[in-house]
Design an enzyme around this catalytic site. Structure first.
Site, PDB file in Angstrom:
ATOM      1  N   GLY A  28       0.837  -1.187   0.000  1.00 31.44           N
ATOM      2  CA  GLY A  28       0.000   0.000   0.000  1.00 31.44           C
ATOM      3  C   GLY A  28       0.871   1.235   0.000  1.00 31.44           C
ATOM      4  N   ASN A  29       0.390   2.289  -0.653  1.00 35.56           N
ATOM      5  CA  ASN A  29       1.166   3.514  -0.749  1.00 35.56           C
ATOM      6  C   ASN A  29       0.236   4.677  -1.034  1.00 35.56           C
ATOM      7  OD1 ASN A  29       0.914   3.298  -3.825  1.00 35.56           O
ATOM      8  ND2 ASN A  29       2.132   1.493  -3.348  1.00 35.56           N
ATOM      9  N   SER A  45       9.592   2.555  -1.539  1.00 37.56           N
ATOM     10  CA  SER A  45       9.251   1.161  -1.847  1.00 37.56           C
ATOM     11  C   SER A  45       9.721   0.222  -0.740  1.00 37.56           C
ATOM     12  CB  SER A  45       9.911   0.760  -3.169  1.00 37.56           C
ATOM     13  OG  SER A  45       9.559  -0.546  -3.535  1.00 37.56           O
ATOM     14  N   GLY A  46       8.823  -0.646  -0.270  1.00 36.47           N
ATOM     15  CA  GLY A  46       9.216  -1.746   0.602  1.00 36.47           C
ATOM     16  C   GLY A  46       9.726  -1.368   1.976  1.00 36.47           C
ATOM     17  N   SER A  74       7.934   4.256  -4.364  1.00 31.30           N
ATOM     18  CA  SER A  74       7.055   3.102  -4.564  1.00 31.30           C
ATOM     19  C   SER A  74       7.132   2.615  -6.006  1.00 31.30           C
ATOM     20  CB  SER A  74       5.612   3.512  -4.248  1.00 31.30           C
ATOM     21  OG  SER A  74       4.715   2.554  -4.751  1.00 31.30           O
ATOM     22  N   SER A  75       7.154   1.301  -6.169  1.00 27.43           N
ATOM     23  CA  SER A  75       7.214   0.754  -7.532  1.00 27.43           C
ATOM     24  C   SER A  75       5.955   1.085  -8.320  1.00 27.43           C
ATOM     25  CB  SER A  75       7.437  -0.756  -7.476  1.00 27.43           C
ATOM     26  OG  SER A  75       6.436  -1.372  -6.685  1.00 27.43           O
ATOM     27  N   ASP A  76       4.904   1.547  -7.639  1.00 26.39           N
ATOM     28  CA  ASP A  76       3.671   1.923  -8.336  1.00 26.39           C
ATOM     29  C   ASP A  76       3.654   3.395  -8.756  1.00 26.39           C
ATOM     30  OD1 ASP A  76       2.314  -0.640  -8.127  1.00 26.39           O
ATOM     31  OD2 ASP A  76       2.171  -0.244  -5.990  1.00 26.39           O
ATOM     32  N   HIS A  95      -3.073   3.447  -3.051  1.00 26.93           N
ATOM     33  CA  HIS A  95      -3.209   2.076  -3.544  1.00 26.93           C
ATOM     34  C   HIS A  95      -3.003   1.125  -2.372  1.00 26.93           C
ATOM     35  CE1 HIS A  95      -2.774  -1.648  -5.602  1.00 26.93           C
ATOM     36  NE2 HIS A  95      -1.479  -1.740  -5.394  1.00 26.93           N
ATOM     37  N   HIS A  97      -3.901  -3.248  -0.953  1.00 27.83           N
ATOM     38  CA  HIS A  97      -4.443  -4.583  -1.212  1.00 27.83           C
ATOM     39  C   HIS A  97      -5.464  -4.915  -0.116  1.00 27.83           C
ATOM     40  CE1 HIS A  97      -1.077  -6.239  -4.030  1.00 27.83           C
ATOM     41  NE2 HIS A  97      -1.245  -4.954  -4.198  1.00 27.83           N
ATOM     42  N   HIS A 169      -5.908  -7.398  -9.132  1.00 25.21           N
ATOM     43  CA  HIS A 169      -4.851  -6.691  -8.414  1.00 25.21           C
ATOM     44  C   HIS A 169      -5.409  -6.064  -7.129  1.00 25.21           C
ATOM     45  CE1 HIS A 169      -1.026  -4.010  -8.832  1.00 25.21           C
ATOM     46  NE2 HIS A 169      -1.360  -4.183  -7.583  1.00 25.21           N
ATOM     47  N   TYR A 228     -34.749 -13.349  34.726  1.00 15.56           N
ATOM     48  CA  TYR A 228     -33.331 -13.199  34.398  1.00 15.56           C
ATOM     49  C   TYR A 228     -32.773 -11.979  35.125  1.00 15.56           C
ATOM     50  CZ  TYR A 228     -29.091 -12.492  31.607  1.00 15.56           C
ATOM     51  OH  TYR A 228     -27.788 -12.336  31.201  1.00 15.56           O
TER      52      TYR A 228
END
Lengths: 231, 231, 231, 231
Positions: A28-29, A45-46, A74-76, A95, A97, A169, A228
């Site tokens: 996610g980014n 990224s990562g 980010s790679s996106d 973005h 998942h 995706h 009760y």
């Protein structure tokens, strides 16, 4: 807006992703654009969210060239850039998942408006893109991801439907800034969750319990003969 | 075992119910028997877990008469008593409306052994009782709940299958003491959850993604041409 | 009851919504009426729960005119007002988009009594309203939402079934005060969740595991030849 | 690497299992091998994660003989050993009964690649083993569990698909060290969860809400006539 403030905003918006349960690990980014300066700040990224500091946020120009920061963006990034270029009224992109929205993307299904929770934010179905072809995947994959999103919005208004499911995706979501993009991503996830339940309810039935059992349980808690709880 | 220790154990075991997510509000109750003294300690009826202290735990004799404590015992006391009378090897009983097990009870379905998680604790199907008839519901309902459980175990070994689903109601679970009963209730809930998913998977299929997309994503993260993350 | 106390109660009841997981962002609102004073306190529209203070709570008269507070009342005020006018025995109303109940509303399905958890609180099916027509939606939408709820209860007793699903929208729930309304809303959500699971279980089957595997796993943990765990 | 460091790593990796929600009680175990020293460190059998210290971690040689530690090793040790022997490129193994992956194992279903979340880590379907036969279960069960896994990978590459579902049991997952194994186990669980949802979506449909209701809700929050929230 100065770059430092832009980076802080992008850091804060990225940290909302784990807070709202939208990401696992580093998936996610979030990015935000400063259209006056012609720069975009985006998550590296990562990198783990727990370890991320404002100096890790990468700033790029409109061609995607890094102008500030020592980490890889980010790679996106190419997808984000294409969305900013084609959707002039948006300034934040996210973005993820996230599991419910991604599950719809995996099934290749639009998220249709089944209730007012959807209607409050998305003015029609949140569309799922077509599958990308081999050529689009092999070369310039992230740019082509952006192109297939834009193609999906040829007949859909991106300002009133600020999200898409990239087929097989996951979701890309946008807004007037990074925080609105994350806000919309949370709503998309909620709407996807409820749509799944509503759709699954479709065709099942079971007999209700007998009146005697209904009486017993309701009346042991309510009315003059209830027994009760404490007096 | 002195009564004070018994009450403390029953309090502690009851407090495990919210800890393990087995209860909403005051639903659910745990008891333990001291067979030497002929007394049973049980949760009071309708008291919040957050507010419960050791002095709220009610001690009753084998006929259910309160011998210590000022509050009403759980309205399910007669069910607990009957189980202790008929199942001589158990010393702890728990009743909850935990959502997965209760959902099977509502559907009138046994929880069958679909995997080793089940087999590790339950040596066969966890049975669902028959429906109770009107006479059983109207008069001595809680005692008859115990009787229908015992009837269900005429051909089932209660020591190796320490749980039952009371049809349209919820689980009763037992063990050698109150803590083992709660432990078994947690496992029952887990097993019910997984059985639901396994059963629902049954008949659905979707095409896998194309090889090109599989290649793209796997190889952008793995191998010599990976470009995800930092160098 | 003085207005200050009423506002504090309504604030506290509203803050229970995020505590019990019934709301996302600002969705959801609780009100309470003081019938002696002829005033209703209600959550302000679109304010975050984290930021809400007692002074943000809006007090209106029976026509909905603000008599205390500087913020706009919840946009659903007209629905609350109509319920208080037509259901004289209720003093608290809550509206949420809680996910399980809303999913039933989106599917246009009543929540039928499948078990005693339901029967303990709701003395029959929790009904789903009919769809509203265009005229009802376009003009006086929130008032008409109240009217379609009241219409649904022409043949249903609102005191023993203190909840409704507004079709394609979500639940409205009530009670003798704001806290009981929230309490009932939590139960409605729990019941909806379990009904979904029970209904989905309907028609699926899988073979149980082989007796040999059942033996192996049960007996490696239980009995004289067990070898799991420490001695 | 000295044994002390190995034990600490294995303790830390085991403690990630409850952190990531992969285990209930003591179910699940992680090991790591030091191939230079020819020793494996593994979780002790049946010990609570909360109570576990570095001295509880058991060190065994390649035949499974304990060389350090006073507790029994995990009862699944023989499976871990066989995987290390047959899969020379792995140095960490994890076994859990995590609910989504185990549910697929119980249904005897592979986890097929339905999206890029899967493709990022698993380069093809995560296979489910065949059922073990009676002889394999009765004698040397844990070793035979390892053998049936290795048999499953005769035509599958264990380095690019670092996980398997043991039929009716649960997942075994591996990696270049214990932490990568746990990381892959978290991803497997996430992928299993999303595959369940995607598969279940398959064949259901519901009508979307009417345009009038879509208009009402979208436009009461957006545009010039919006009246939700504060000015």
């Amino acid at each position: 807006m100065r770059t430092k403030e832009l980076k802080q905003r992008v850091l804060d918006a990225n940290l909302q992703l784990p807070k709202y349960g939208l990401v696992t690990f580093t998936w996610g980014n979030v990015s935000e654009i400063d259209r006056d300066q012609g720069v975009i700040a985006i998550k590296p990224s990562g990198v783990e969210y727990d370890d991320m500091s404002v100096d890790d946020i990468v700033v790029v120009d409109m061609e995607g060239t890094v102008v500030e920061g020592t980490l890889n963006p980010s790679s996106d990034l190419a997808t984000h850039l294409h969305l900013y270029q084609c959707f002039p009224e948006i300034n934040g992109v996210v973005h993820t998942h996230s599991k419910w929205a991604t599950s719809f993307a995996q099934a290749g299904q639009d998220i249709n408006p089944l209730g007012t929770t959807h209607a409050d934010t998305f003015y029609g179905p949140v569309p799922c893109t077509r599958s990308m072809n081999d050529a689009e995947i092999i070369q310039d994959y992230e740019l082509n991801t952006g192109k297939v999103i834009v193609e999906t919005f040829q007949s859909v208004d991106y300002t009133s439907i600020p999200a898409v499911l990239v087929r097989n995706h996951g979701p890309f979501v946008w807004g007037k800034d990074a925080f609105e993009a994350v806000h919309n991503a949370v709503i998309l996830e909620t709407v996807a969750n409820m749509n799944f339940v509503s759709l699954s309810l479709g065709h099942h039935t079971l007999d209700s319990i007998e009146q005697t059992l209904l009486d017993k349980h309701y009346l042991r808690k309510h009315g003059k003969d209830a027994y009760y709880g404490q007096k």
